[in-house]
Design a protein around this motif. Structure first.
Motif, PDB file in Angstrom:
ATOM      1  N   GLN A  39       0.849  -1.189   0.000  1.00 57.58           N
ATOM      2  CA  GLN A  39       0.000   0.000   0.000  1.00 57.58           C
ATOM      3  C   GLN A  39       0.878   1.229   0.000  1.00 57.58           C
ATOM      4  O   GLN A  39       1.674   1.446   0.920  1.00 57.58           O
ATOM      5  N   LYS A  43      -3.125   5.410  -1.693  1.00 58.45           N
ATOM      6  CA  LYS A  43      -3.639   4.375  -2.594  1.00 58.45           C
ATOM      7  C   LYS A  43      -4.206   3.211  -1.794  1.00 58.45           C
ATOM      8  O   LYS A  43      -3.927   3.052  -0.608  1.00 58.45           O
ATOM      9  N   GLU A  44      -4.987   2.382  -2.481  1.00 57.10           N
ATOM     10  CA  GLU A  44      -5.545   1.206  -1.834  1.00 57.10           C
ATOM     11  C   GLU A  44      -4.484   0.096  -1.740  1.00 57.10           C
ATOM     12  O   GLU A  44      -3.504   0.095  -2.486  1.00 57.10           O
ATOM     13  N   ARG A  45      -4.740  -0.836  -0.837  1.00 55.88           N
ATOM     14  CA  ARG A  45      -3.854  -1.981  -0.705  1.00 55.88           C
ATOM     15  C   ARG A  45      -3.967  -2.840  -1.963  1.00 55.88           C
ATOM     16  O   ARG A  45      -5.069  -3.129  -2.434  1.00 55.88           O
ATOM     17  N   GLU A  46      -2.826  -3.253  -2.512  1.00 60.71           N
ATOM     18  CA  GLU A  46      -2.795  -3.982  -3.770  1.00 60.71           C
ATOM     19  C   GLU A  46      -2.081  -5.317  -3.618  1.00 60.71           C
ATOM     20  O   GLU A  46      -1.118  -5.440  -2.859  1.00 60.71           O
ATOM     21  N   ASP A 111      -7.441 -11.614  -4.124  1.00 64.05           N
ATOM     22  CA  ASP A 111      -8.458 -10.849  -3.414  1.00 64.05           C
ATOM     23  C   ASP A 111      -8.081 -10.672  -1.954  1.00 64.05           C
ATOM     24  O   ASP A 111      -8.074 -11.645  -1.192  1.00 64.05           O
ATOM     25  N   TRP A 118      -3.295 -10.478   9.045  1.00 57.77           N
ATOM     26  CA  TRP A 118      -2.355  -9.538   8.434  1.00 57.77           C
ATOM     27  C   TRP A 118      -1.248  -9.169   9.415  1.00 57.77           C
ATOM     28  O   TRP A 118      -1.481  -9.073  10.627  1.00 57.77           O
TER      29      TRP A 118
END
Length: 128
Positions: A39, A43-46, A111, A118
């Protein structure tokens, strides 16, 4: 209590390499898909990479194919991400994730909602 602890982040020049490691505890490691996500600020987590429970299958984001390699050692309860040819756009916080989902489709690996646990993240900064 499940814990994932990342290590190995840091500052590196473009073109350099880093190796991230994630050590797990509190879970049956071989029953979990393991993944790496990143991340960047704003921005979003990718998705970055994932590896199947046995280690026999690996999956990568297009942006890192050929540069990054994910591996796992079920005996040592660790998953690693070897990052080569690093680019400034790789700069982000990198998170280790574990998911016990059944892999009916390879799409599941990408996904983040499939991953239940995490780590706290480790910063990777690539200077130009």
């Amino acid at each position: 209590q499940v814990q994932l602890v990342e290590s190995g982040g840091g500052l590196v020049q473009a073109g350099g390499s880093l190796r991230l490691s994630c050590t797990a505890s509190g879970l049956t490691f071989s029953s979990y898909v393991m993944g790496w996500f990143h991340q960047a600020p704003g921005k979003e987590r990718e998705f970055v990479a994932a590896i199947s429970k046995s280690g026999g299958s690996t999956y990568y984001a297009d942006s890192v194919k050929g540069r990054f390699a994910i591996s796992r050692d079920n005996a040592k309860i660790t998953v690693s991400l070897q990052m080569n040819s690093l680019k400034p756009e790789d700069t982000a916080v990198y998170y280790c994730a574990a998911g016990s989902f059944t892999t009916y489709s390879s799409v599941y690996y990408y996904d983040p909602l499939r991953y239940h646990h995490w780590g706290q993240g480790t910063q990777v900064t690539v200077s130009s």
